[in-house]
Design a protein around this motif. Structure first.
Motif, PDB file in Angstrom:
ATOM      1  N   LEU A  86       1.573  59.575  18.594  1.00  0.00           N
ATOM      2  CA  LEU A  86       2.874  58.925  18.713  1.00  0.00           C
ATOM      3  C   LEU A  86       3.915  59.992  19.049  1.00  0.00           C
ATOM      4  CD1 LEU A  86       4.537  56.329  18.361  1.00  0.00           C
ATOM      5  CD2 LEU A  86       4.800  56.945  15.957  1.00  0.00           C
TER       6      LEU A  86
ATOM      7  N   LEU B 271      -0.109  61.804  24.323  1.00  0.00           N
ATOM      8  CA  LEU B 271       1.011  60.876  24.154  1.00  0.00           C
ATOM      9  C   LEU B 271       0.890  59.733  25.144  1.00  0.00           C
ATOM     10  CD1 LEU B 271       3.910  63.498  23.869  1.00  0.00           C
ATOM     11  CD2 LEU B 271       2.654  62.409  22.005  1.00  0.00           C
ATOM     12  N   LEU B 272       0.598  60.057  26.398  1.00  0.00           N
ATOM     13  CA  LEU B 272       0.463  59.008  27.422  1.00  0.00           C
ATOM     14  C   LEU B 272      -0.702  58.090  27.106  1.00  0.00           C
ATOM     15  CD1 LEU B 272       0.900  60.208  31.094  1.00  0.00           C
ATOM     16  CD2 LEU B 272       2.350  58.704  29.742  1.00  0.00           C
ATOM     17  N   ALA B 273      -1.788  58.664  26.551  1.00  0.00           N
ATOM     18  CA  ALA B 273      -2.975  57.854  26.278  1.00  0.00           C
ATOM     19  C   ALA B 273      -2.813  57.032  25.005  1.00  0.00           C
ATOM     20  CB  ALA B 273      -4.201  58.765  26.156  1.00  0.00           C
ATOM     21  N   GLY B 274      -1.719  57.244  24.283  1.00  0.00           N
ATOM     22  CA  GLY B 274      -1.512  56.475  23.062  1.00  0.00           C
ATOM     23  C   GLY B 274      -2.288  57.019  21.879  1.00  0.00           C
ATOM     24  N   GLU B 275      -2.870  58.208  22.027  1.00  0.00           N
ATOM     25  CA  GLU B 275      -3.628  58.774  20.907  1.00  0.00           C
ATOM     26  C   GLU B 275      -2.699  59.387  19.865  1.00  0.00           C
ATOM     27  OE1 GLU B 275      -6.270  61.360  22.974  1.00  0.00           O
ATOM     28  OE2 GLU B 275      -7.185  59.647  23.999  1.00  0.00           O
TER      29      GLU B 275
ATOM     30  N   ARG C  50      12.949  60.978  19.483  1.00  0.00           N
ATOM     31  CA  ARG C  50      13.896  60.580  18.453  1.00  0.00           C
ATOM     32  C   ARG C  50      14.515  61.786  17.745  1.00  0.00           C
ATOM     33  NH1 ARG C  50      12.574  57.091  13.117  1.00  0.00           N
ATOM     34  NH2 ARG C  50      11.156  58.830  12.814  1.00  0.00           N
TER      35      ARG C  50
ATOM     36  N   THR D 126       7.211  61.437  18.686  1.00  0.00           N
ATOM     37  CA  THR D 126       8.375  61.341  17.798  1.00  0.00           C
ATOM     38  C   THR D 126       9.483  62.309  18.207  1.00  0.00           C
ATOM     39  OG1 THR D 126       7.422  62.973  16.308  1.00  0.00           O
ATOM     40  CG2 THR D 126       6.963  60.672  15.812  1.00  0.00           C
TER      41      THR D 126
ATOM     42  N   VAL E 133      21.865  61.035  25.134  1.00  0.00           N
ATOM     43  CA  VAL E 133      20.622  61.124  25.898  1.00  0.00           C
ATOM     44  C   VAL E 133      20.627  59.988  26.910  1.00  0.00           C
ATOM     45  CG1 VAL E 133      18.105  61.001  25.812  1.00  0.00           C
ATOM     46  CG2 VAL E 133      19.369  62.146  23.971  1.00  0.00           C
ATOM     47  N   VAL E 134      20.479  60.329  28.194  1.00  0.00           N
ATOM     48  CA  VAL E 134      20.524  59.289  29.228  1.00  0.00           C
ATOM     49  C   VAL E 134      19.137  58.864  29.686  1.00  0.00           C
ATOM     50  CG1 VAL E 134      22.832  59.848  30.044  1.00  0.00           C
ATOM     51  CG2 VAL E 134      20.857  61.052  31.016  1.00  0.00           C
ATOM     52  N   SER E 135      18.123  59.670  29.414  1.00  0.00           N
ATOM     53  CA  SER E 135      16.769  59.224  29.725  1.00  0.00           C
ATOM     54  C   SER E 135      15.767  60.020  28.921  1.00  0.00           C
ATOM     55  CB  SER E 135      16.456  59.366  31.223  1.00  0.00           C
ATOM     56  OG  SER E 135      16.232  60.722  31.550  1.00  0.00           O
ATOM     57  N   HIS E 136      14.663  59.386  28.629  1.00  0.00           N
ATOM     58  CA  HIS E 136      13.559  60.065  27.951  1.00  0.00           C
ATOM     59  C   HIS E 136      12.280  59.670  28.671  1.00  0.00           C
ATOM     60  CE1 HIS E 136      11.027  61.854  24.960  1.00  0.00           C
ATOM     61  NE2 HIS E 136      10.395  60.713  24.767  1.00  0.00           N
ATOM     62  N   VAL E 137      11.474  60.671  28.984  1.00  0.00           N
ATOM     63  CA  VAL E 137      10.272  60.440  29.767  1.00  0.00           C
ATOM     64  C   VAL E 137       9.091  61.109  29.081  1.00  0.00           C
ATOM     65  CG1 VAL E 137       9.173  60.933  32.000  1.00  0.00           C
ATOM     66  CG2 VAL E 137      11.588  60.347  31.909  1.00  0.00           C
ATOM     67  N   VAL E 138       7.940  60.443  29.116  1.00  0.00           N
ATOM     68  CA  VAL E 138       6.699  61.040  28.631  1.00  0.00           C
ATOM     69  C   VAL E 138       5.808  61.295  29.836  1.00  0.00           C
ATOM     70  CG1 VAL E 138       4.692  60.755  27.142  1.00  0.00           C
ATOM     71  CG2 VAL E 138       6.883  59.730  26.494  1.00  0.00           C
TER      72      VAL E 138
END
Lengths: 423, 423
Positions: B20, B14-18, B25, B22, B38-43
């Motif tokens: 997506l 996910l971090l490398a963009g390989e 959401r 989802t 939801v107050v924050s979302h982190v990858v």
């Protein structure tokens, strides 16, 4: 140079799950092509303090921070304010930026709403970045140890800006050589075992594989432009290990490749579709210029249409059933006969969720591809729900066309030949 | 009760963009239906310390933390370890969990690889959550002030677990009444101005609109089950303000709604497609049971096919051009004649990127829908690239069928009638 980057997506609609955040991936891919690793990605709402904290936190872990969204003209759009707070600088109005925004509206013969003036604001020591597709300029701030870039959220504005921004902030990290190979019809573990030694992590340039929508991809990335030849050599090895399933590179799709192969041979293909309902024709015509190799076809969803339009004998439908080798073969003969196309392709199957039987469970699909030399008929049992079964049928049919054009034979994933049901 | 939640997605890919992400959401939507913000979302990547820090940081701002991914059997999967570190508890092996995993493999007649044993680990005071679709159980830890839930990353494992997990951890926040209305054929600003007063932020239950893939949606959410009647009343107001463009609610799609309306009248529709290449038939047959109202159709991509299969007079094609009112009308007559369907629908246009002229620029599409009472022919000029033009053509054709069945008349977005070009 090794830079670490942190990315932030701003938007209440992203946090609430109303929109899907795709910018994290877009930017990570662009950074990856330049050897820049993303160490964190955060989604925050349209809230000055939240944005400020996210930027501060990102600056602690990365030398490059990319923020998307929240640059619109309304009072909800506060990414500029968040950056100003994080780097402790006042916002000032950029006269050139304001002139550009005014010209944007003048060029469209529309008055500039007063709120758009906010889009010319930037932290004192930052500069604005041109946005050719909207009124929100980007913002670039270079500190002594780190760089922060703000970019607009709408994809059609962000996309065109990304390359030039990357060139600007990563001038000493140009895009690295990269090849992605695409294959269809072999499973992920089979694909991986064929290139096991190339995937070892301690290799110079290890190959990474992913699977998405039944397409297996292998990614090879160089560390600098010096690696071009090595990347190409590894790509050739993967291609050969994945032959004949490997159909292309990078942005190649099966419809494009099939179109290219048909055009190269001046051949045409016509479709006779049952369970795919037109999806195969739609896939073939995704490609601009496809009228060169595709005259059209028939969607014979009802059996009466198979009889009337394709000349499938009613007694064959009665004795063998619509989902059978004989019927797809007759459909191919019919569509070739009536269109005069060089190749014909036919699909008939049980897409589900209903209609399955013990002999023909949901997911059972017959596909036939024929030309003047004969017909290739195959039975598949595709896993998944209705949409997946239909999409997988379209891809398998395209790969069968490609293999026939190349004169290659290979069993495709999910082919189901163990029993003698009509095959 | 007002709970704030923080979500974390784990995975290097996910971090490398390989891949997506989802899940952010998916989970935000499920939480939103229960009134949880939801107050924050982190990858974060597959890294114990990064996961630990993300969980600690999330616990400082939210009473409920949901983490997805990193629960697989391999050594890369370290979300369990990250949670254990964040809450400072040792990992212990859960005997029941181990037995469940062993049964999973036994049920598939496969030996359990040794590494899968790791999936039975949990922090000492946590419990495992059943996963019916994979070997990775979820993990639930309830502290005195906060709850952390770990869930598997694969969507087909996560999805089925989500409802029961929500019921478990949010027992006092049951799903709230919600209605989403769907409309097609009116622009977003038009849609908003028709319900302006309902969208005011200081109302009891303000309506929020979004646009995606040419479908405008209005979302109305109640605060508790007591709001059911109010939600329904507001939904009825939106429906009426958006009539006749509003075609359905919640999961309704245009193909489903058109199918329902046809089935209710025992009518059938057949397709004659040029620029959509089969995409309209594919959309109609997305719906299970569509053979009841759809016998099939013709993909007449080449003009010869329009002549041969639909009886379009060659002189009409020569004089008017394939993209014309007369030709789509003749296509409708042809497809109704040969199939005997009650309705016929035809598309012909310039999908681009090439082929545009001054009179018929890229995006020009003629659509006709006819029955025994006559033919509705409309010209559109759709913005966007080839894929968008074709998708928008399919949706407009479906909406035209629906409006004709309902006896409603309404100009659709992007209709283009100012000049006299053949119309």
């Amino acid at each position: 140079m090794t830079v670490a980057a942190a990315t932030i997506s701003v938007g209440d609609e992203l946090l609430a799950g109303e929109s899907l955040d795709t910018h994290g991936r877009t930017i990570a891919e662009a950074l990856g092509d330049r050897g820049v690793r993303v160490v964190s990605h955060v989604v925050v709402g349209d809230d000055v303090v939240g944005i400020e904290q996210a930027i501060r936190s990102a600056l602690r872990r990365a030398g490059l921070v990319l923020v998307t969204g929240g640059l619109g003209p309304t009072l909800d759009d506060v990414t500029r304010e968040g950056l100003a707070a994080a780097i402790e600088q006042p916002l000032v109005e950029d006269p050139d930026g304001l002139a550009t925004i005014e010209r944007w509206f003048a060029g469209r013969s529309r008055p500039m709403p007063a709120t758009n003036r906010r889009q010319a604001l930037r932290p004192r020591d930052a500069v604005l970045l041109e946005n050719a597709n909207g009124t929100a300029p980007g913002v670039l701030w270079k500190g002594s140890e780190a760089t922060v870039v703000l970019l607009p959220g709408p994809p059609r504005e962000l996309g065109p800006m990304l390359d030039s921004v990357m060139d600007g902030v990563l001038a000493d990290a140009p895009p690295r050589p990269r090849v992605v190979l695409r294959a269809h019809g072999l499973g992920e573990s089979d694909a991986a075992s064929r290139i096991e030694s190339l995937m070892e992590r301690n290799r110079e340039l290890p190959v990474a594989t992913t699977v998405s929508n039944s397409i297996v991809s292998a990614r090879i990335r160089g560390r600098s432009s010096d690696d071009r030849a090595l990347v190409d050599a590894i790509a050739a090895e993967v291609e050969s290990a994945w032959a004949p399933y490997c159909f292309g590179r990078d942005a190649d799709s099966l419809p494009h490749v099939v179109g290219r192969e048909l055009a190269a041979r001046s051949l045409t293909v016509a479709t006779a579709e049952s369970c795919t309902g037109g999806g195969l024709g739609a896939a073939i015509t995704e490609v601009p210029g496809s009228s060169e190799w595709y005259p059209g076809g028939f969607v014979t969803y009802a059996n009466e249409r198979k009889v009337a339009d394709l000349g499938v004998p009613p007694e064959l439908l009665a004795s063998e059933g619509a989902v059978s080798a004989s019927v797809v073969e007759a459909m191919v003969a019919g569509v070739r006969g009536s269109t005069g196309a060089d190749l014909g392709v036919a699909t008939s199957g049980v897409a589900g969720p209903g209609g399955g039987t013990d002999a023909r469970p949901v997911g059972t699909v017959w596909i036939a591809v024929g030309d003047r030399d004969g017909v290739d008929r195959r039975r598949f049992r595709f896993p998944g729900g209705r949409d997946l079964v239909r999409n997988r049928t379209v891809l398998a049919a395209l790969q069968m066309i490609r293999l026939r054009l190349l004169g290659e034979s290979a069993t495709l994933l999910w082919e189901w030949s163990e029993s003698g049901d009509g095959s």
